[in-house]
Scaffold this active site. Structure first.
Site, PDB file in Angstrom:
ATOM      1  N   ARG A 233       0.054  -2.903   9.294  1.00 10.81           N
ATOM      2  CA  ARG A 233       1.472  -2.572   9.371  1.00 10.81           C
ATOM      3  C   ARG A 233       2.231  -3.412   8.351  1.00 10.81           C
ATOM      4  O   ARG A 233       1.914  -4.577   8.133  1.00 10.81           O
ATOM      5  CB  ARG A 233       2.036  -2.835  10.782  1.00 10.81           C
ATOM      6  N   GLU A 262       8.921   3.318   5.752  1.00  8.28           N
ATOM      7  CA  GLU A 262       8.093   4.427   5.287  1.00  8.28           C
ATOM      8  C   GLU A 262       8.746   5.766   5.615  1.00  8.28           C
ATOM      9  O   GLU A 262       8.993   6.027   6.800  1.00  8.28           O
ATOM     10  CB  GLU A 262       6.699   4.346   5.948  1.00  8.28           C
ATOM     11  N   HIS A 286       0.238   4.985   2.998  1.00  3.28           N
ATOM     12  CA  HIS A 286      -0.174   5.025   4.402  1.00  3.28           C
ATOM     13  C   HIS A 286      -1.177   6.160   4.643  1.00  3.28           C
ATOM     14  O   HIS A 286      -0.999   6.996   5.551  1.00  3.28           O
ATOM     15  CB  HIS A 286       1.032   5.175   5.324  1.00  3.28           C
TER      16      HIS A 286
END
Length: 319
Positions: A233, A262, A286
C-alpha cells in the site's frame, strides 16, 4: 429475504463473475465516485467494493446493508469498527495473489538489479550501434544470488516472495514489527533488517501502525545500495521522503506498484516526469495482483463469500 447485491466497481476486475446461486437482484456499476456511494447502495443488502471508501457516516444512511464483500485483501477502505458496531459482515479475499504478486516483486528486483531501463535507453540512443564492439559496460549489473532480502510483512505474499528469492539464492530476513520488545521465531529486529538488507520488499497491510512506516529516518538507515520494493500500500512509505531518497542518492533504487492516491493527480510527486525518467525508479499502476488467473480466483472467491454469508456461515470475515 430479498437480497439486493450492488457491485460498485466492476471495471476494476477482468474476470467472469458468476452470479450467486440463490435468488437475488444484481445491480452493477463500472466505477463509482465518492459522492455516488450512498445513492447507489440505497436498499442494498450486499455491497461488492474494491477501493471506494465506506465510513460510519455512509453506513448511517444505509440501514438495509448487511454485508460488504471487499474484492481485495486490504480492507483499509472500510470502517471495520463501525461495521462491527452495526452488525455488518465484512469479508475479504485471501490467497488469490500468491503467485502474481511475488512474481511482480521479482520482476521489479530483476529489472532494477540488471539496470534494464538504462540499457534500453542506451540502445534507443544508438549506444550499441555506435560502440564499435560486441559488448560494453555503461551500466552496472548486479546478481540477485547472494543478496540479502528483507521482508517487512510475512504473510502469504511475503512467504511467496521468500520462496522465489531463495530459489534465486538470496538470503531472506523476516523483519519483526517495528519497536517490538521480543522477537518471534524466525524474525530479525526491524532496525537490523534495515541495516543489513540489500533489497527490501513491503508486504504489510495499511493500518494506523504501518502508515508512514518507512520515512526519512528509515530510508537513511538503509544501505545506499538498497533497492526498495512496495507492492503493498502506498501509505506505508512517506512518498516525499522517497522522492528525496531517489534524487539525492540515499538509496540505489525503488520499484513501486502502489501510491497514496490512486489514480494520482498530474502533480503527484511520484508521477513527476523527472522522477519517472530515472532509470532506478519503476512505477506500475497497481497491477501486481492482476494476472488473469489471479483475477479469476478473486472473482470466484468473492462470490463464494457472498454465498457463504447468505447461507448463514460467513467466511473470510474481517468484521
Amino acid at each position: 429475504m430479498s437480497v439486493r447485491i450492488v457491485q460498485l466497481e466492476s471495471e476494476g476486475l477482468v474476470a467472469d463473475v458468476r452470479r450467486p446461486a440463490f435468488a437475488h437482484e444484481w445491480v452493477e456499476y463500472g466505477k463509482t465516485l465518492p459522492g455516488q456511494v450512498v445513492e447507489r447502495l440505497a436498499g442494498a443488502t450486499v455491497a461488492l467494493i474494491n477501493k471506494v471508501q465506506i465510513d460510519a457516516a455512509i453506513l448511517d444512511r444505509l440501514p438495509e446493508l448487511k454485508m460488504i464483500a471487499v474484492a481485495a485483501t486490504g480492507t483499509n477502505c472500510v470502517d471495520l469498527a463501525a461495521c462491527k458496531a452495526r452488525g455488518i459482515v465484512v469479508s475479504n479475499i485471501r490467497g488469490y495473489a500468491v503467485h502474481t504478486v511475488p512474481e511482480h516483486v521479482m520482476a521489479l528486483l530483476l529489472a532494477l538489479s540488471r539496470n534494464l531501463v538504462a540499457w534500453r535507453e542506451t540502445l534507443q540512443a544508438g549506444g550499441w550501434q555506435k560502440s564499435g564492439q560486441w559488448c560494453f559496460f555503461d551500466h552496472p549489473i548486479r546478481d540477485l544470488h547472494g543478496v540479502t532480502l528483507g521482508l517487512i510483512g510475512s504473510g502469504t505474499l511475503g512467504n511467496g516472495v521468500a520462496r522465489l528469492a531463495e530459489a534465486f539464492g538470496m538470503r531472506v530476513l523476516r523483519a519483526e514489527r517495528k519497536g517490538a520488545a521480543t522477537l518471534r521465531p524466525g524474525h530479525v529486529a526491524f532496525d537490523e533488517v534495515l541495516a543489513q538488507a540489500d533489497a527490501i520488499s513491503l508486504h504489510c497491510p495499511l493500518t494506523d501502525e504501518t502508515r508512514g512506516l518507512i520515512g526519512e529516518a528509515e530510508l537513511r538507515a538503509m544501505k545506499p545500495s538498497v533497492l526498495l520494493i512496495n507492492t503493498a500500500r502506498g501509505g506505508i512509505v512517506d512518498e516525499a521522503a522517497l522522492v528525496r531518497a531517489l534524487k539525492e542518492g540515499w538509496i540505489a533504487g525503488a520499484g513501486f506498484d502502489v501510491l497514496t492516491a490512486e489514480p494520482p493527480s498530474d502533480d503527484h510527486p511520484m508521477v513527476d516526469a523527472g522522477l519517472l525518467a530515472l532509470p532506478n525508479f519503476l512505477l506500475t499502476p497497481h497491477v501486481a495482483w492482476s494476472s488473469r488467473p489471479a483475477m479469476q480466483t478473486l472473482a470466484d472467491q468473492l462470490i463464494d463469500n457472498v454465498e457463504a454469508f447468505a447461507a448463514g456461515t460467513p467466511q473470510n470475515r474481517v468484521a
